[in-house]
Design a protein around this motif. Structure first.
Motif, PDB file in Angstrom:
ATOM      1  N   VAL A 291       0.733  -1.206  -0.117  1.00 11.97           N
ATOM      2  CA  VAL A 291       0.192   0.299  -0.015  1.00 11.97           C
ATOM      3  C   VAL A 291       1.011   1.661   0.337  1.00 11.97           C
ATOM      4  O   VAL A 291       1.688   1.662   0.822  1.00 11.97           O
ATOM      5  CB  VAL A 291      -0.789   0.233   1.014  1.00 11.97           C
ATOM      6  CG1 VAL A 291      -2.106   0.697   0.811  1.00 11.97           C
ATOM      7  CG2 VAL A 291      -1.884  -1.470   1.874  1.00 11.97           C
ATOM      8  N   SER A 292       0.975   2.086  -0.792  1.00 10.74           N
ATOM      9  CA  SER A 292       1.990   3.270  -0.983  1.00 10.74           C
ATOM     10  C   SER A 292       0.685   4.152  -1.611  1.00 10.74           C
ATOM     11  O   SER A 292       0.566   4.066  -2.913  1.00 10.74           O
ATOM     12  CB  SER A 292       3.070   2.703  -1.702  1.00 10.74           C
ATOM     13  OG  SER A 292       3.727   3.822  -2.053  1.00 10.74           O
ATOM     14  N   ASP A 293       1.333   6.032  -0.689  1.00  8.13           N
ATOM     15  CA  ASP A 293       1.373   7.330  -2.261  1.00  8.13           C
ATOM     16  C   ASP A 293       2.324   7.757  -1.854  1.00  8.13           C
ATOM     17  O   ASP A 293       2.282   9.124  -1.945  1.00  8.13           O
ATOM     18  CB  ASP A 293       0.098   7.726  -0.926  1.00  8.13           C
ATOM     19  CG  ASP A 293      -1.596   6.788  -1.241  1.00  8.13           C
ATOM     20  OD1 ASP A 293      -1.985   6.576  -2.131  1.00  8.13           O
ATOM     21  OD2 ASP A 293      -2.113   6.935  -0.358  1.00  8.13           O
ATOM     22  N   THR A 294       3.436   7.056  -2.017  1.00 10.07           N
ATOM     23  CA  THR A 294       4.489   8.063  -1.657  1.00 10.07           C
ATOM     24  C   THR A 294       4.901   7.430  -3.288  1.00 10.07           C
ATOM     25  O   THR A 294       4.834   6.625  -4.696  1.00 10.07           O
ATOM     26  CB  THR A 294       5.591   7.651  -1.220  1.00 10.07           C
ATOM     27  OG1 THR A 294       6.236   6.292  -1.761  1.00 10.07           O
ATOM     28  CG2 THR A 294       5.763   7.320   0.672  1.00 10.07           C
ATOM     29  N   ALA A 295       6.307   8.700  -4.101  1.00  5.94           N
ATOM     30  CA  ALA A 295       6.917   7.890  -4.962  1.00  5.94           C
ATOM     31  C   ALA A 295       7.459   7.020  -5.298  1.00  5.94           C
ATOM     32  O   ALA A 295       8.739   6.412  -6.597  1.00  5.94           O
ATOM     33  CB  ALA A 295       7.118   9.499  -5.546  1.00  5.94           C
ATOM     34  N   ARG A 296       8.704   6.587  -4.268  1.00  7.20           N
ATOM     35  CA  ARG A 296       8.899   5.882  -4.246  1.00  7.20           C
ATOM     36  C   ARG A 296       9.069   4.583  -4.369  1.00  7.20           C
ATOM     37  O   ARG A 296       7.877   4.122  -4.979  1.00  7.20           O
ATOM     38  CB  ARG A 296       9.377   5.297  -2.772  1.00  7.20           C
ATOM     39  CG  ARG A 296      10.549   5.701  -1.829  1.00  7.20           C
ATOM     40  CD  ARG A 296      10.760   5.145  -0.862  1.00  7.20           C
ATOM     41  NE  ARG A 296       9.663   5.133   0.005  1.00  7.20           N
ATOM     42  CZ  ARG A 296       9.825   6.137   1.335  1.00  7.20           C
ATOM     43  NH1 ARG A 296      11.131   7.010   0.952  1.00  7.20           N
ATOM     44  NH2 ARG A 296       8.762   5.958   1.597  1.00  7.20           N
ATOM     45  N   LEU A 297       9.774   3.786  -5.797  1.00  5.53           N
ATOM     46  CA  LEU A 297       9.774   2.740  -6.233  1.00  5.53           C
ATOM     47  C   LEU A 297       9.972   1.333  -4.995  1.00  5.53           C
ATOM     48  O   LEU A 297      11.017   1.721  -4.353  1.00  5.53           O
ATOM     49  CB  LEU A 297      10.628   2.164  -6.856  1.00  5.53           C
ATOM     50  CG  LEU A 297      10.493   1.139  -8.246  1.00  5.53           C
ATOM     51  CD1 LEU A 297      10.608   0.993  -9.598  1.00  5.53           C
ATOM     52  CD2 LEU A 297      11.738  -0.090  -7.839  1.00  5.53           C
ATOM     53  N   ILE A 298       9.270   0.545  -5.276  1.00  4.59           N
ATOM     54  CA  ILE A 298       9.322   0.079  -4.412  1.00  4.59           C
ATOM     55  C   ILE A 298       9.656  -1.676  -4.729  1.00  4.59           C
ATOM     56  O   ILE A 298       8.940  -1.901  -6.208  1.00  4.59           O
ATOM     57  CB  ILE A 298       7.934  -0.437  -3.071  1.00  4.59           C
ATOM     58  CG1 ILE A 298       7.595   0.166  -2.835  1.00  4.59           C
ATOM     59  CG2 ILE A 298       8.352  -2.019  -2.659  1.00  4.59           C
ATOM     60  CD1 ILE A 298       6.689   0.851  -2.289  1.00  4.59           C
ATOM     61  N   ALA A 299      11.017  -2.517  -4.415  1.00  2.00           N
ATOM     62  CA  ALA A 299      10.719  -3.506  -5.047  1.00  2.00           C
ATOM     63  C   ALA A 299      10.814  -5.254  -4.053  1.00  2.00           C
ATOM     64  O   ALA A 299      11.612  -4.830  -2.321  1.00  2.00           O
ATOM     65  CB  ALA A 299      12.669  -3.376  -5.326  1.00  2.00           C
TER      66      ALA A 299
END
Ligand SMILES: Nc1nc2c(ncn2[C@@H]2O[C@H](COP(=O)(O)OP(=O)(O)O[C@H]3O[C@H](CO)[C@@H](O)[C@H](O)[C@@H]3O)[C@@H](O)[C@H]2O)c(=O)[nH]1
Length: 355
Positions: free
Chosen positions: A304-312
């Motif tokens: 669940v993400s509302d940031t702009a970070r890429l998540i691997a």
């Protein structure tokens, strides 16, 4: 605040304001949409004052007079009791329905059929609950012991209720589930408004008197002053103890089985269960929130993400990642319940800026 859903759920963003299913609608919006058209009268929303703006934004069609604001949380007997007291002044013979705005219910059509049956059963002078077939001996729910069919042509699935037990201990819950005679209470009540208030007055006379004082001032310029004065004095208790348990003991409760998917969305494991992975891709990870930049390699779970970070995610199973600008949670579905402990320790440490 539902602390098991931190850091998604915050003091100013409780779970009813969140989209937990990836449908694009918050639980509140979805609840409102599901109920529209079922009631001849207006839908009323009872919520904390601090959520007024967010609720109005999500429900622009809600009239200000149908938004009832509480200065502080006083539990469900006060919230539902106030709505009933106000409705009874407008129409003492009304059949009212009370529905939690923080549950996932699907499909809407089945829910609506069940509520229509509940209204018919309530019209015979009963408080009608909706029963859900239990899938585990959960101790966070009310348990309803079903009795005989009411025998109503217009509500063929409605049964009498022999007992209502709010939140039994684990051993008792296990016995109930094993017996096959109990359902979970879905946290929804449909009833003649006068009957709800009769039980509230009997069980919690001071609370009922306080609500009457507020209702007396509701249409006057003194409303806010009276609410501010009376509200802090109200007894804090749940409607299940104040009304459902004593009414069931007196034979005044009925139940209609909830023939739909129902989820209380208590923690991230529940969100994981609800969010089916995308059949179009091979990914076993479901992604909620505005950020879809997730790289997945042999992993499963939810992000669940509302940031702009890429998540691997690489080689992790049943993972739960919740990425927000000021707090990042990483856990697994198995340990989802323990998020509450993390929140408790943040509170103890005074780290309230992230809560
Ligand atoms: N407006 C308002 N709503 C409240 C307040 N307190 C509780 N509620 C709302 O009332 C509903 C039930 O309250 P909970 O405190 O979450 O109850 P629970 O422990 O989940 O138990 C209830 O729901 C279960 C199903 O989820 C039931 O099984 C159980 O019997 C009971 O009705 C939720 O939608 C909650 O947001 C309050 O002070 N104000």
């Amino acid at each position: 605040m539902g602390s098991r859903l931190w850091p998604l759920s915050r003091a100013d963003a409780p779970k009813f304001l969140l989209d937990l299913t990836g449908s694009g609608s918050s639980l509140l919006r979805a609840t409102y949409d599901r109920l529209e058209g079922l009631s001849a009268g207006p839908l009323m929303v009872v919520t904390g004052r601090s959520h007024a703006g967010a609720v109005q934004e999500q429900l622009p069609e809600l009239c200000a007079s149908d938004l009832v604001l509480e200065p502080s949380p006083k539990d469900s007997a006060a919230a539902i009791g106030l709505a009933c007291t106000l409705i009874a002044r407008r129409d003492p013979d009304a059949i009212v329905g009370s529905f939690a705005a923080d549950h996932v219910v699907e499909p809407a059509e089945s829910f609506q059929d069940v509520v229509r049956e509940a209204v018919q059963a309530a019209d015979t002078g009963r408080i009608v609950t909706i029963g859900i077939t239990p899938s585990s001996p959960a101790t966070g729910f009310g348990y309803i012991k079903a009795g005989e069919p009411l025998g109503l042509a217009q509500a063929p699935h409605a049964v009498t209720v022999e007992q209502f037990v709010e939140k039994p201990d684990l051993e008792t819950a296990r016995e109930y589930v094993a017996s096959g005679h109990y359902t979970w209470n879905a946290g929804m009540f449909v009833a003649p408004v006068g009957l709800m208030l009769d039980y509230l007055r009997r069980s919690e006379p001071e609370l009922a008197r306080g609500l009457d004082r507020i209702a007396d001032a509701w249409e006057t310029p003194e409303r806010d002053a009276v609410v501010d004065k009376v509200w802090p004095t109200l007894t804090k208790t749940a409607i299940d103890y104040a009304v459902a348990e004593p009414a069931a003991a007196a034979g005044d409760v009925a139940m209609v089985p909830g023939d739909f998917t129902w989820e209380d969305v208590g923690d991230f494991a529940a969100i994981n269960r609800l969010n089916k992975v995308d059949p179009q891709t091979d990914s076993q990870v479901s992604i909620l929130g505005s950020n879809k930049r997730v790289l997945e390699d042999e992993s499963s779970g939810i992000v669940v993400s509302d940031t702009a970070r890429l998540i691997a995610l690489i080689g992790v199973d049943d993972i739960v990642v919740v990425d927000t600008p000021d707090a990042l949670l990483v856990t697994t579905a198995e340990h989802a319940q323990r998020v509450k402990n993390a929140v408790d320790s943040l509170k103890r440490n005074g780290d309230t800026d992230v809560l």
